[in-house]
Design an enzyme around this catalytic site. Structure first.
Site, PDB file in Angstrom:
ATOM      1  N   SER A 153       0.836  -1.205   0.000  1.00 17.95           N
ATOM      2  CA  SER A 153       0.000   0.000   0.000  1.00 17.95           C
ATOM      3  C   SER A 153       0.874   1.260   0.000  1.00 17.95           C
ATOM      4  O   SER A 153       1.632   1.477  -0.944  1.00 17.95           O
ATOM      5  CB  SER A 153      -0.964  -0.054   1.190  1.00 17.95           C
ATOM      6  OG  SER A 153      -2.017   0.842   1.041  1.00 17.95           O
ATOM      7  N   ASP A 248     -10.202  -3.776  -4.761  1.00 12.10           N
ATOM      8  CA  ASP A 248      -9.316  -2.801  -4.131  1.00 12.10           C
ATOM      9  C   ASP A 248      -9.385  -1.509  -4.938  1.00 12.10           C
ATOM     10  O   ASP A 248      -9.218  -1.537  -6.164  1.00 12.10           O
ATOM     11  CB  ASP A 248      -7.886  -3.349  -4.119  1.00 12.10           C
ATOM     12  CG  ASP A 248      -6.874  -2.437  -3.443  1.00 12.10           C
ATOM     13  OD1 ASP A 248      -7.225  -1.296  -3.072  1.00 12.10           O
ATOM     14  OD2 ASP A 248      -5.716  -2.869  -3.295  1.00 12.10           O
ATOM     15  N   HIS A 278      -8.125  -5.159  -0.469  1.00 11.85           N
ATOM     16  CA  HIS A 278      -6.916  -4.495   0.001  1.00 11.85           C
ATOM     17  C   HIS A 278      -6.622  -4.976   1.420  1.00 11.85           C
ATOM     18  O   HIS A 278      -7.514  -5.074   2.251  1.00 11.85           O
ATOM     19  CB  HIS A 278      -7.145  -2.980   0.004  1.00 11.85           C
ATOM     20  CG  HIS A 278      -5.902  -2.180   0.225  1.00 11.85           C
ATOM     21  ND1 HIS A 278      -5.079  -1.792  -0.807  1.00 11.85           N
ATOM     22  CD2 HIS A 278      -5.333  -1.688   1.356  1.00 11.85           C
ATOM     23  CE1 HIS A 278      -4.062  -1.090  -0.321  1.00 11.85           C
ATOM     24  NE2 HIS A 278      -4.194  -1.026   0.984  1.00 11.85           N
TER      25      HIS A 278
END
Length: 306
Positions: A153, A248, A278
């Site tokens: 991320s 996501d 995610h």
């Protein structure tokens, strides 16, 4: 149901969340999970650009023995959390699993967080960590010529930026692991709206994170959005693996960045995991694909660093 449990984390709208409140909630959620046994796990600090920064060094049993003076491959890991939340603890089980799967000495970096330390503090800290690991490789038991960097991320964003920054100056990075990376904070790809809510990470959360990290800084700056780098800045980057999740908001930008790297001649594999959200990479006890993705990342790291 995982999504119902995660929805509890989002019960308070992002617009009224404080960084400290979200850090506490994320820390509580991240404390679950089985933990790989390591030969050693050592907490220490290294001199960052604005003072000492914590790091955690993981040595799996596989690489703990004497290797005739030759260091083990190393992985510098940058945790996710939108540049605002996350720390060594929230990603402890993930980094352990990755170190084990890859057979590497893993160095997890507790870089400074926004809004207290906004852009570019996290980048400066990550660059300093790479240089410190290379300079202290012998003491760490790491072979400085076999060094990878990775993150999930926001950590994937920082990984991509650091690889671009180090391309011309060194030290050489052998492999980059980008796990559902944020690569374009302009937020113009379809998945940011297709998966805007209901799948743990929301579009509103991404706007909240980027506001705290960037302030008024231009989101099209390649130091913020590595996807926005010119073609010439992408050739000669380290090979790597990009992992994305079907549900996501960041899916498309991660895949588009991998595609741009391949177009620039970089050996970049991209794997999309369908049916997951995610964060799944760190949820392997609840989401079997998380374990599969860690195994894929571990195998790719082994191959690149052997």
């Amino acid at each position: 149901n995982l999504l119902q449990m995660l929805a509890g984390l989002e019960a308070v709208p992002m617009s009224v969340q404080t960084p400290d409140g979200l850090r506490q909630a994320y820390g509580a959620f991240s404390s679950f999970g089985s933990s790989e046994d390591m030969a050693s796990v050592v907490d220490r600090t290294f001199p960052g650009p604005a003072g000492d920064l914590p790091i955690r060094i993981y040595v799996p049993h596989e690489v703990a023995g004497d290797r005739d003076g030759v260091g083990a491959p190393g992985l510098i890991y940058l945790h996710g959390g939108g540049w605002v939340i996350g720390n060594l603890e929230t990603h402890d089980t993930t980094v352990r699993a990755l170190a084990q799967a890859a057979g590497v000495v893993a160095i997890s970096v507790d870089y400074r967080l926004a809004p207290e330390s906004p852009f570019p503090a996290a980048i400066d800290d990550a660059l300093a960590a790479v240089r410190w690991v290379v300079d202290n490789a012998a003491e760490l038991g790491v072979d400085p010529s076999r060094l990878a960097i990775g993150g999930d991320s926001a950590g994937g964003n920082l990984t991509a930026v650091v690889c671009q920054r180090l391309r011309d100056t060194g030290p050489e990075i052998r492999f980059q692991l980008l796990v559902y990376p944020a690569t374009d904070l302009r937020m113009g790809f379809p998945s940011i709206d297709e998966n805007a809510e209901g799948y743990f990470l929301t579009k509103e959360a991404m706007e909240w994170f980027s506001h705290h990290y960037l302030g008024d800084h231009d989101p099209a700056d390649p130091l913020v959005s590595p996807f926005c780098a010119p073609d010439a800045a992408l050739s000669g980057l380290p090979p790597g693996l990009t992992i994305t999740a079907e549900f996501d908001p960041l899916r498309d930008e991660g895949e588009a960045y991998a595609q741009r790297l391949r177009a620039a001649g970089v050996d970049m594999t991209a794997t999309r995991y369908d049916g997951v959200i995610h964060g799944f990479f760190s949820m392997r006890d609840m989401v079997p694909d998380g374990g599969t993705a860690i195994d894929e990342a571990g195998a790719a790291l082994r191959s690149a660093l052997k």
